[in-house]
Design an enzyme around this catalytic site. Structure first.
Site, PDB file in Angstrom:
ATOM      1  CB  ALA A   1      35.076  40.354  41.787  1.00  0.00           C
ATOM      2  CE  LYS A   2      37.352  32.066  37.813  1.00  0.00           C
ATOM      3  NZ  LYS A   2      38.319  32.541  36.801  1.00  0.00           N
ATOM      4  CE1 TYR A   3      41.249  42.179  41.865  1.00  0.00           C
ATOM      5  CE2 TYR A   3      42.928  40.822  42.915  1.00  0.00           C
ATOM      6  CZ  TYR A   3      42.502  42.045  42.427  1.00  0.00           C
ATOM      7  OH  TYR A   3      43.341  43.135  42.490  1.00  0.00           O
TER       8      TYR A   3
ATOM      9  CB  ILE B   1      32.913  41.501  38.533  1.00  0.00           C
ATOM     10  CG1 ILE B   1      31.796  42.542  38.552  1.00  0.00           C
ATOM     11  CG2 ILE B   1      33.958  41.856  37.474  1.00  0.00           C
ATOM     12  CD1 ILE B   1      32.247  43.949  38.829  1.00  0.00           C
TER      13      ILE B   1
END
Length: 328
Positions: free
Chosen positions: A177-179, A149
């Site tokens: 996820a790239k957070y 995500i």
């Protein structure tokens, strides 16, 4: 194409975010076939040789919104062919609607990509149920494709609240996820219950790793300014976690942290987001490790003082990398 989904616990280490390298004429809207495929292969091989654990591509600075469909497919194939299965390759397949996103994700799977770095279609600001349903639909349509995500609140006009994470954690395809940020990290980790590996940015990695033991991977666009900086951060945090002595990792962050400041105009993430692509590519070109090339329209316009700050950030990162080489 049969594939076993990645276990989130196997997502570890330093994941490089790479731009889509552009030929010299790419800022001209009349240009076609703007992807520098030779530079693509060189960068992928260089990152893998440097010890990078995975590659994420075709997000914002990856210019997925401004490449033609054929350019996207050519770039995906070049990434996959160069990596040759040595590290996972995630490619951005976000389109303006669900049907096109599904079609492109299927093509990425057929080309051999390991996953998609998937943001939400950019038009209307999505409600929570719209955002969750989008990921459910893509997961159902392409069940063998791993999903990372792409959680960028500025890009997608969505705050990615805790309720979102709790629901998408039920999808086995969503593995990572790239957070961004650490303010909501602990509540979001509680919501996902270990089912998604959250990747903070390199500048937040030290702090995030100290907050929770599950944070053992991160993303880094600076990797293409000099990959040794990124892998050094990974290794020092890993050593600190094993020994309980965080002093070396903390000292390294004292060297790395200042490289971020010039990248953000007036210290503003919102202002940075307005010119994200131009700033990041200016940073990378100035770093000198890769040739990111010019920016594709319409995002090729950016105030010169902002660009100079980005170039300074890239030079500072590269200088730190060279100092680390000398210290080895």
């Amino acid at each position: 194409m049969a594939r076993t989904l990645i276990d989130p616990n196997d997502v570890k280490g330093a994941w490089a975010i790479i731009p889509t390298p552009a030929k010299d004429n790419a800022s001209d809207w009349r240009a076609t076939n703007t992807v520098d495929l030779d530079e693509t292969a060189r960068v992928v091989n260089g990152l893998i040789d440097a010890g990078i654990n995975g590659i994420l591509s075709m997000g914002t600075l990856g210019e997925a919104a401004t490449m033609t469909h054929d350019e996207k497919l050519d770039f995906m194939k070049a990434l996959v062919d160069a990596a040759a299965g040595r590290v996972p390759i995630f490619v951005g397949t976000t389109c303006i609607n669900t049907r096109d996103t599904v079609a492109l994700t299927r093509q990425a799977l057929e080309l051999g990509a390991d996953g998609t770095m998937l943001g939400i279609p950019m038009w209307c600001a999505p409600s929570l149920d719209v955002a969750v349903q989008f990921y459910k639909d893509v997961a159902e349509a392409v069940p063998e494709m791993n999903i990372a995500i792409y959680a960028n609140p500025e890009a997608f006009k969505f705050d990615f609240p805790r309720g979102f994470w709790g629901q998408v954690a039920e999808l086995p395809q969503v593995v990572t996820a790239k957070y961004i940020g650490v303010g909501n990290l602990l509540p979001d980790l509680a919501a996902i219950r270990g089912r998604i590996k959250l990747l903070p940015i390199d500048f937040d990695y030290y702090g995030a790793a100290r907050m929770d033991d599950s944070i053992d991977a991160f993303w880094s666009s600076g990797a293409v300014c000099h990959p040794l900086v990124t892998t050094t951060l990974r290794d020092l945090v890993s050593q600190a976690r094993a020994s309980g002595d965080w002093s070396a990792a903390r000292a390294f962050m004292g060297r790395l942290g200042p490289t971020a400041a010039p990248l953000f105009p007036n210290g503003s993430f919102k202002e940075f987001s307005t010119y994200n692509i131009a700033l990041e590519k200016a940073r990378m070109n100035a770093g000198g490790w890769m040739n990111a090339g010019p920016v594709r329209p319409p995002y090729h316009l950016c105030p010169e003082p902002y660009l100079e700050g980005a170039r300074l950030s890239g030079r500072m990162w590269a200088e730190l990398g060279k100092a680390l080489e000398a210290e080895k």
